[in-house]
Enzyme design. Structure first.
Site, PDB file in Angstrom:
ATOM      1  N   GLU A   1      -3.095 -10.286  -3.872  1.00 44.84           N
ATOM      2  CA  GLU A   1      -1.906 -11.099  -3.651  1.00 44.84           C
ATOM      3  C   GLU A   1      -2.300 -12.556  -3.825  1.00 44.84           C
ATOM      4  O   GLU A   1      -3.384 -12.967  -3.399  1.00 44.84           O
ATOM      5  CB  GLU A   1      -1.334 -10.876  -2.255  1.00 44.84           C
ATOM      6  CG  GLU A   1      -0.703  -9.516  -2.051  1.00 44.84           C
ATOM      7  CD  GLU A   1      -0.101  -9.379  -0.663  1.00 44.84           C
ATOM      8  OE1 GLU A   1       1.147  -9.360  -0.563  1.00 44.84           O
ATOM      9  OE2 GLU A   1      -0.876  -9.283   0.304  1.00 44.84           O
TER      10      GLU A   1
ATOM     11  N   GLU B   1      -0.283   1.192   2.813  1.00 48.41           N
ATOM     12  CA  GLU B   1      -0.156   0.246   1.692  1.00 48.41           C
ATOM     13  C   GLU B   1      -1.498  -0.442   1.470  1.00 48.41           C
ATOM     14  O   GLU B   1      -2.145  -0.880   2.421  1.00 48.41           O
ATOM     15  CB  GLU B   1       0.912  -0.795   1.985  1.00 48.41           C
ATOM     16  CG  GLU B   1       1.046  -1.872   0.902  1.00 48.41           C
ATOM     17  CD  GLU B   1       2.081  -2.934   1.256  1.00 48.41           C
ATOM     18  OE1 GLU B   1       3.071  -2.581   1.937  1.00 48.41           O
ATOM     19  OE2 GLU B   1       1.895  -4.104   0.878  1.00 48.41           O
TER      20      GLU B   1
END
Length: 369
Positions: free
Chosen positions: A258, A253
């Site tokens: 974020e 991932e």
């Protein structure tokens, strides 16, 4: 008789003088020939141009050919930009991004026009040298130019609450409704809101290119304006296309961006692999101003050697393990793109009790190889 004539002459002279002085005061606007509208002329027009990726080593940019323009002027209500293609592109806030594609290093003259509320304008220009790397090509993009639902040939959806809140104890229910995801005025909007829906207290959307566009290595650029509010957790990321076969984290991932509303302005990037996942140690970030009021470009450069993460060309993290194996580097296989706004969860944290709604806006997604 002479006295009478003198009195008459004096009276006429006085009347003439009063008639001449009874017009408009020269100190007040008298209008122009355009229906009496007082012209407002903008002034102090300033144009600032940033070449994406430019630094001391690469003064003409990183080869993408992308520039970001900002204009400001006193008494201006709108702007127009010209980039040499015969078209004037309007802007209400004086910002504009444009990408040139002619290979090599070339000179370009950028013009900007500042318009007032009476549609009067002034202009200025700047000539720059810009490098375009013809070995790197745009292979996939979505510019979100068509209003309505996102392009189904490019995007699918995750729906529902997922197992254990998508593995993170998140609080939202993901939908594909226009209430939560829509393209309007050239941007994709992912809207997180407080509402009772299918047993959840919040709704949002999660889009992905799985089975539609998957790639190995390249440069990813996503220009976005982030939501705000305690508990919001927007993310722009990649996931291994072999996840159904090998599971997570073996698929790998890559978190390009974020942001946590409870830590406003801090942008984080992270890698999740079998050697480091969950509470990962492979991460980095930087503080960025105005992430929820202005667009910024979130970037990943992915090669066979390393992953480099940046915001507006400013690098904040590089992942380059010295020993590459299936535990540290499952990144020579295809990945797909995901964009979502989660609520709460392990990283999002406590949701503000006064939170009602907030939106992530995405101007474009581009992949170069």
């Amino acid at each position: 008789m002479k006295q009478t004539m003198l009195n008459i002459c004096l009276s006429l002279l006085c009347a003439f003088s009063m008639s001449c002085s009874s017009g408009s005061d020269d100190s007040q606007p008298t209008g122009d020939d355009d229906g009496g509208i007082v012209p407002i002329i903008p002034s102090a027009l300033v144009l600032d141009i940033t070449k994406v990726g430019a630094n001391a080593q690469f003064p003409n940019g990183d080869g993408s050919g992308t520039i970001q323009c900002t204009a400001s002027a006193i008494d201006a209500v709108s702007y127009g930009f010209r980039f040499g293609n015969g078209e004037e592109i309007p802007s209400t806030n004086g910002t504009m991004e444009f990408t040139y594609t002619n290979p090599g290093t070339n000179n370009y003259t950028i013009y900007v026009y500042a318009y007032s509320s009476t549609d009067h304008n002034i202009s200025t220009s700047e000539t720059i040298s810009l490098y375009v790397d013809d070995s790197v090509q745009l292979v996939w993009s979505d510019e979100f130019d068509v209003n309505g639902a996102p392009d189904t040939s490019k995007w699918g959806y995750n729906i529902g609450t997922g197992q254990s809140g998508w593995g993170n104890n998140e609080s939202q229910y993901y939908t594909d409704r226009a209430d939560n995801v829509i393209v309007e005025d050239g941007v994709l909007k992912i809207i997180a809101k407080r509402e009772n829906f299918q047993g959840s207290e919040f709704t949002s959307a999660r889009l992905l290119t799985k089975d539609k566009f998957e790639f190995t290595h390249g440069k990813v650029e996503i220009r976005a304006k982030l939501p705000e509010g305690g508990g919001t957790w927007p993310a722009l990321w990649l996931l291994g296309a072999n996840i159904d076969a090998v599971g997570w984290p073996a698929c790998g991932e890559t978190d390009i961006m974020e942001h946590v509303g409870n830590n406003q302005g801090y942008i984080q990037s992270a890698m999740h692999t079998p050697s480091s996942f969950g509470n990962t140690s492979n991460l980095g970030g930087q503080q960025v101003a105005n992430v929820s009021s202005e667009f910024h470009t979130y970037e990943l450069e992915w090669t066979s050697e390393k992953m480099v993460f940046s915001v507006d060309g400013n690098v904040h993290y590089t992942y380059q393990p010295s020993n590459k194996n299936d535990q540290t580097w499952p990144f020579d296989l295809d990945q797909f793109i995901i964009m979502n706004v989660a609520m709460g969860g392990n990283l999002g944290g406590t949701i503000d009790p006064n939170f009602m709604e907030s939106t992530m806006e995405v101007d474009y997604v581009r992949v170069y190889q």
